[in-house]
Design a protein around this motif. Structure first.
Motif, short mmCIF file in Angstrom:
data_model
loop_
_atom_site.label_atom_id
_atom_site.label_comp_id
_atom_site.label_asym_id
_atom_site.label_seq_id
_atom_site.Cartn_x
_atom_site.Cartn_y
_atom_site.Cartn_z
N GLN A 284 1.93 -1.17 -8.39
CA GLN A 284 1.67 0.18 -7.90
C GLN A 284 0.23 0.29 -7.43
O GLN A 284 -0.05 0.89 -6.40
CB GLN A 284 1.92 1.20 -9.01
CG GLN A 284 3.05 2.12 -8.68
CD GLN A 284 3.77 2.58 -9.93
OE1 GLN A 284 3.32 2.32 -11.05
NE2 GLN A 284 4.87 3.27 -9.75
N ARG A 285 -0.70 -0.31 -8.21
CA ARG A 285 -2.09 -0.26 -7.83
C ARG A 285 -2.28 -0.99 -6.51
O ARG A 285 -2.93 -0.49 -5.59
CB ARG A 285 -2.96 -0.90 -8.90
CG ARG A 285 -4.42 -0.88 -8.55
CD ARG A 285 -5.27 -1.63 -9.53
NE ARG A 285 -5.00 -3.05 -9.46
CZ ARG A 285 -5.61 -3.95 -10.19
NH1 ARG A 285 -6.52 -3.59 -11.06
NH2 ARG A 285 -5.33 -5.22 -10.10
N GLU A 286 -1.69 -2.20 -6.41
CA GLU A 286 -1.82 -2.98 -5.18
C GLU A 286 -1.25 -2.19 -4.01
O GLU A 286 -1.82 -2.16 -2.92
CB GLU A 286 -1.07 -4.31 -5.30
CG GLU A 286 -1.79 -5.34 -6.17
CD GLU A 286 -3.23 -5.54 -5.72
OE1 GLU A 286 -3.46 -5.69 -4.51
OE2 GLU A 286 -4.14 -5.51 -6.58
N PHE A 287 -0.13 -1.55 -4.26
CA PHE A 287 0.53 -0.80 -3.20
C PHE A 287 -0.36 0.35 -2.72
O PHE A 287 -0.60 0.50 -1.52
CB PHE A 287 1.88 -0.28 -3.70
CG PHE A 287 2.61 0.56 -2.71
CD1 PHE A 287 3.18 -0.01 -1.58
CD2 PHE A 287 2.72 1.93 -2.88
CE1 PHE A 287 3.84 0.76 -0.65
CE2 PHE A 287 3.38 2.71 -1.96
CZ PHE A 287 3.93 2.12 -0.84
N SER A 288 -0.91 1.12 -3.67
CA SER A 288 -1.76 2.25 -3.27
C SER A 288 -3.03 1.77 -2.59
O SER A 288 -3.50 2.38 -1.63
CB SER A 288 -2.16 3.11 -4.46
OG SER A 288 -1.18 3.13 -5.40
N LEU A 289 -3.58 0.65 -3.12
CA LEU A 289 -4.79 0.11 -2.49
C LEU A 289 -4.50 -0.28 -1.05
O LEU A 289 -5.26 0.04 -0.14
CB LEU A 289 -5.25 -1.14 -3.25
CG LEU A 289 -6.40 -0.98 -4.23
CD1 LEU A 289 -6.70 -2.32 -4.87
CD2 LEU A 289 -7.64 -0.48 -3.52
N THR A 290 -3.38 -0.97 -0.86
CA THR A 290 -3.02 -1.41 0.48
C THR A 290 -2.81 -0.22 1.40
O THR A 290 -3.23 -0.23 2.56
CB THR A 290 -1.74 -2.27 0.42
OG1 THR A 290 -1.87 -3.19 -0.65
CG2 THR A 290 -1.54 -3.04 1.68
N GLU A 291 -2.18 0.82 0.85
CA GLU A 291 -1.98 2.03 1.66
C GLU A 291 -3.33 2.62 2.07
O GLU A 291 -3.51 3.07 3.19
CB GLU A 291 -1.18 3.07 0.87
CG GLU A 291 0.28 2.70 0.68
CD GLU A 291 1.04 2.69 2.01
OE1 GLU A 291 1.08 3.74 2.67
OE2 GLU A 291 1.56 1.62 2.38
N GLN A 292 -4.28 2.60 1.11
CA GLN A 292 -5.62 3.11 1.41
C GLN A 292 -6.28 2.26 2.49
O GLN A 292 -6.91 2.76 3.40
CB GLN A 292 -6.47 3.14 0.13
CG GLN A 292 -7.88 3.69 0.32
CD GLN A 292 -7.89 5.16 0.69
OE1 GLN A 292 -7.09 5.94 0.17
NE2 GLN A 292 -8.76 5.54 1.60
N TYR A 293 -6.10 0.93 2.40
CA TYR A 293 -6.67 0.04 3.41
C TYR A 293 -6.06 0.35 4.77
O TYR A 293 -6.76 0.35 5.79
CB TYR A 293 -6.41 -1.43 3.06
CG TYR A 293 -7.18 -1.92 1.84
CD1 TYR A 293 -8.44 -1.41 1.54
CD2 TYR A 293 -6.65 -2.90 1.01
CE1 TYR A 293 -9.13 -1.85 0.43
CE2 TYR A 293 -7.34 -3.35 -0.09
CZ TYR A 293 -8.59 -2.82 -0.39
OH TYR A 293 -9.26 -3.27 -1.49
N LEU A 294 -4.76 0.61 4.79
CA LEU A 294 -4.10 0.91 6.06
C LEU A 294 -4.65 2.21 6.64
O LEU A 294 -4.89 2.32 7.84
CB LEU A 294 -2.58 1.03 5.85
CG LEU A 294 -1.85 -0.31 5.67
CD1 LEU A 294 -0.42 -0.09 5.24
CD2 LEU A 294 -1.88 -1.12 6.95
N ASP A 295 -4.86 3.17 5.73
CA ASP A 295 -5.41 4.45 6.13
C ASP A 295 -6.82 4.26 6.71
O ASP A 295 -7.15 4.78 7.78
CB ASP A 295 -5.46 5.33 4.87
CG ASP A 295 -5.73 6.77 5.21
OD1 ASP A 295 -5.27 7.20 6.27
OD2 ASP A 295 -6.40 7.45 4.41
#
Lengths: 396, 572
Positions: A53-64
């Motif tokens: 979940q953390r990796e997923f949210s981090l990746t989403e933040q990176y995409l953002d």
């Protein structure tokens, strides 16, 4: 085996209660759509889920971040494309204006146009982004980078970065002094000593710096009636007053000399000496263009007319290179952003997939399990009532 | 006469049997009741004319059907099952708490660091700053809530301990009283007081669900009960009391003391609800409280350290970002946001690098980090004397000047580009500053410098602060999310929390599985025990029929003897 009455009752009851617990757990799973309701249901998977979940949210933040970073590059690139267009137009006018077919009046008119273009260029350098921050003033986003045509850079060298991947940052701005300033070259000839009757002027230059000054000293011993010693000899240029206007390509004379042509005029005398060298300093393109405008207005477009604009075409090319260079950097950054975005999209998809496999319920399986458990509960209830009905006391 | 007598003994015996059967039926649902049965035997025969003639039946005793081995097993499994059951109930609550998305710290960290990154993306945005403050506040509150909840569980454990101790004291007293009654009745009657024994066994069973006990059978029929390492709760007819006192070092925890001496026996108590409460406190609640506190303290220290080296939007040194309430060390319960004005978030870095306009090379110097851990470090005054670098191409070194002190950094562009250098700890091949004051910076050198190329590093605030677009400190803050800063540089914040969740989840899972196993064992043992001692109504119904018939037959003996007697009378 002997069975006590309360044992029969308890067993039936316990069976029913257990089935009920199972049914309610299964029902909760179906209603939430989750396989794991509490971490203790599967400790290892739960910790894996936390990490995913953390990796997923981090990746989403990176995409953002990548989207924001790209937007910033696009805004900056827009400004720079316009700047390049303007510089190109100025260069076209300059080529036209420098042509000998133009007289002072035409040059004045062209000067006006260049001056206007220069103002536009200046206002481009003061572009702001959507939040009202100056694009080209480094970290000093509240300060306009260039207030006036001849003003100095007000910002700093700061380059903001954004995180677009694990350990990957990308710059999102270029400080104005790296974009709008470039090395300004002026090749000049100065009389070091002697009378005012002779002169050496620069007729052309390849724009490269003359790294060490070239000295011309008049020596009557040269040739039939005197000439100039170049750098104290042995290269010499025979010259007499009768030849006034003689054009010499120094590089053709001596390959060790730079690509500079000089024109010799007037009547030299024995003590006359000249020094040909390059003034090189970093200055803003606005100033370079402004100097050219002033030269046009004064109709002084000779290569070493002061302020020296003989190398204007070379200098405007250097300015354009600086802008194009920045555009190339932006292009490279956009590429990295796209590349990181592809990677992060892939990661995000994979994370989501694994997360879903661990966390999400297989409805088909869960619903069939639920109906099985409900059947079992019904069976337990039916047998309970039937078994409880059996008693010898009924027949007494 | 003997026939009448025999009839009478038969009637009496059948009656006793019927009473016992009725007693069994009546107590079919009584907890702890063991079925009873009468033992009967023939009376002493009468010797008459060289023959022995039977003289009827007598009741020897009313026996309770009881297997003391099974009874012990039930007791011991009850203790273990109850311990795990209590443990699992509390551990599940902690497990739920840590795993719930509304309270989980991992979601809190994510929200906070997402906000930090958004602010880094847009350092001048007041709304991004406000969002970061809100998320930080939520994060602090998540810590506070977790702490409050864990404290509440601790309080529940305390309440549980108190009520268990009260129950144990009452049970001890009752057992001692029953011992007294049993000794008295056995002595006077010479028969076994079955129902008193049942009651006492039942009380000891109840006691074993509270705490693991061992029972010693005294010769006079009394049962002595021990807990822990042999602390006697009941000795014959007297009993000792347990009490609770607050722990000496952590007064929020209750400890159990024994007897009038007040000896702390908490560590010796195992089994039962009390054992479960003590072990769940030791294995789950206490570690969770400690770890959450350590995580809170670690987070506050590291985030504050990074925040204080930055510069706020107004050009002030960044203060503490989180702070404890009052002058306490930070822990999960007392941390809160120290900043209320969004402008006070230190997004900018304290250091500005200027490249000399005269440089002809391509070299650059970038700041990696500012070390704010030195005592008295102030982001506003750090580096207020400029740090200058100038390159000597022949010697391949940068000469660094700092407050009149000189150091050299060896830099070969061919091999050293991109190297990070800690200016406060220069060693070979560099030469260090001679003075004690060294710049607290780590920098990265890159590119190819030309001879005499120079750089200056100054404080961002010197000559007025205007680097409002600088986001370097925000980026450094965001980096803390994925940097292993806790536990001696081995764990990120999330790692630390993940470890806690995993620990609790594993413990809970273990206790759950253990409880189910013990429940199974207990059920089986109970079944064996019940199959020996439990009342079966069908069996009792059959007995009723049997003894009713025997009674009817005995009545016939009386009738027949009466008829015979009448015949004899009438003969006269």
């Amino acid at each position: 085996m002997r069975v006590s009455t309360s044992q029969i009752f308890d067993q039936g009851l316990t069976a029913m209660l257990n089935k009920q617990t199972e049914v309610s757990q299964a029902q909760l799973q179906v209603s939430t759509g989750k396989k794991i309701l509490n971490p203790s249901d599967d400790p290892a998977a739960s910790v894996q889920m936390l990490n995913l979940q953390r990796e997923f949210s981090l990746t989403e933040q990176y995409l953002d971040n990548a989207t924001k970073a790209e937007n910033k590059q696009v805004i900056e690139e827009g400004a720079l494309i316009s700047a390049t267009d303007i510089l190109q137009r100025i260069r076209e006018i300059a080529v036209q204006a420098l042509s000998d077919t133009n007289g002072p009046d035409q040059r004045k008119a062209l000067a006006k146009e260049v001056s206007q273009l220069n103002e536009q260029l200046l206002s481009l350098s003061n572009s702001k982004d959507s939040s009202g921050d100056y694009l080209f003033s480094g970290f000093q986003t509240n300060t306009p980078p260039y207030e006036t045509i001849n003003g100095a850079y007000q910002g700093d060298e700061g380059q903001r970065s954004m995180k677009i991947g694990a350990g990957v940052t990308i710059e999102t701005n270029d400080p104005g002094n790296a974009v709008f300033e470039s090395r300004h070259i002026a090749t000049t000839s100065t009389k070091v000593a002697g009378t005012a009757d002779s002169n050496i002027t620069i007729s052309s230059s390849d724009g490269r710096e003359v790294s060490s000054a070239i000295t011309f000293t008049f020596n009557t011993a040269i040739g039939p009636s005197g000439g100039y010693d170049v750098n104290g000899g042995p290269t010499t240029i025979p010259y007499t007053a009768a030849e006034s206007g003689l054009n010499i390509d120094l590089n053709a004379l001596d390959p060790s000399l730079p690509n500079v042509s000089v024109t010799l005029t007037g009547t030299p005398s024995a003590t006359d000496s000249f020094s040909v060298g390059t003034n090189s300093s970093v200055q803003t393109m606005f100033k370079t263009i402004d100097q050219f405008v002033k030269a046009l207005e004064a109709d002084k477009v000779g290569i070493d007319d002061g302020p020296n604009n003989g190398d204007f075409l070379i200098n405007i090319d250097a300015s354009m290179d600086s802008v194009l260079n920045t555009q190339a950097k932006i292009g490279a950054r956009v590429n990295s952003i796209d590349y990181m975005r592809d990677i992060n999209d892939g990661l995000s998809f994979n994370n989501q997939k694994i997360l879903s496999e661990i966390r999400d319920l297989d409805y088909a399986e869960a619903v069939s399990k639920l109906s099985l458990q409900m059947t079992a509960l019904e069976a337990a209830q039916k047998t309970f009532t039937r078994v409880q009905g059996l008693s010898l006391l009924n027949y007494l | 006469m003997s026939m009448l007598n025999i009839g009478r003994t038969a009637l009496a015996t059948s009656q006793a049997a019927l009473s016992t059967t009725s007693h069994n039926i009546a107590n079919v649902n009584t907890d702890g009741y063991n079925r009873q049965r009468i033992e009967q035997s023939t009376n002493m025969p009468i010797s008459s004319g060289g023959q022995f003639i039977g003289s009827g039946v007598q009741v020897d005793s009313v026996q309770r059907i009881f297997d003391s081995f099974l009874s012990e097993q039930v007791r011991s499994f009850t203790s273990q099952e109850q311990q795990l059951d209590t443990f699992s109930k509390f551990a599940k609550q902690v497990d739920d708490l840590l795993g719930s998305p509304q309270l989980s710290l991992s979601e809190g960290f994510q929200g906070f660091f997402d906000a930090v990154q958004s602010l880094a993306d847009d350092p001048t945005s007041t709304s991004a700053r406000q969002v970061m403050l809100t998320e930080a506040d939520i994060l602090a509150k998540r810590f506070n809530t977790l702490d409050t909840q864990l404290d509440a569980y601790n309080d529940q454990v305390n309440l549980g301990i108190e009520s268990s101790v009260d129950d144990i004291n009452l049970l001890s007293k009752d057992i001692a009283d029953l011992n007294k009654a049993i000794i008295a009745t056995s002595a006077s009657n010479n028969a076994s007081p079955n129902d008193l024994l049942d009651q006492r066994d039942q009380l000891i069973n109840e006691l074993s669900s509270l705490v693991s006990v061992s029972v010693i059978k005294e010769a006079n029929g009394a049962h002595s009960v021990m807990i822990g390492n042999g602390q006697a709760l009941v000795t014959g007819t007297s009993f000792a009391s347990l009490d609770t006192v607050p722990n000496a070092t952590d007064t929020t925890k209750l400890e159990i003391t024994y007897g009038s001496g007040g000896i702390n026996i908490s560590s010796q108590i195992t089994g039962g609800q009390l054992g479960g409460l003590l072990s769940v406190r030791e294995d789950v609640i206490d570690p969770a409280r400690t770890e959450i506190d350590a995580l809170a303290a670690g987070m506050v220290t590291t985030i504050n350290a990074q925040h204080t080296v930055g510069i706020t939007l107004d050009g002030n040194a960044g203060g503490n970002f989180f702070e404890p309430t009052g002058a306490l060390a930070p822990d999960a319960g007392n941390i809160r946001l120290a900043i209320t004005d969004p402008r006070d978030i230190a997004v900018a870095s304290a250091v500005t690098t200027t490249t000399s306009a005269a440089n002809t090379g391509t070299a650059a110097i970038t700041l990696n980090s500012v070390d704010g851990t030195a005592v008295g470090f102030d982001a506003l005054t750090a580096l207020n004397t400029a740090l200058t670098f100038s390159y000597d191409a022949a010697a391949k070194t940068y000469t660094v000047n700092y407050a009149g002190d000189t150091a050299t950094i060896s830099y070969d562009p061919a091999t050293d580009s991109g190297k990070s250098i800690d200016l406060s700890a220069l060693g070979a091949p560099h030469t260090d500053f001679t003075g004690a004051t060294k710049p607290p910076l780590t920098i990265t050198l890159s590119g190819v410098p030309a001879d005499t190329d120079s750089f200056t590093m100054t404080n961002s605030t010197s000559g007025g602060f205007s680097s409002v677009g600088d986001n370097r400190n925000a980026l450094a803050l965001a980096e803390l999310q994925v940097t292993k800063v806790l536990n001696g540089g081995t764990q990120t914040y999330d790692d630390s929390y993940g470890k806690l969740v995993a620990n609790v989840a594993t413990r809970t899972h273990q206790a759950d599985v253990g409880q189910q196993t013990q429940q199974g064992l207990l059920d089986q043992t109970n079944a064996s025990y019940q199959s020996v001692s439990g009342v079966n109504l069908d069996e009792e119904a059959a007995d009723l029929i049997k003894y009713q018939q025997a009674y009817q037959a005995a009545s016939q003996i009386i009738t027949v003897s009466n008829t015979i007697f009448n015949s004899l009378i009438n003969a006269f």
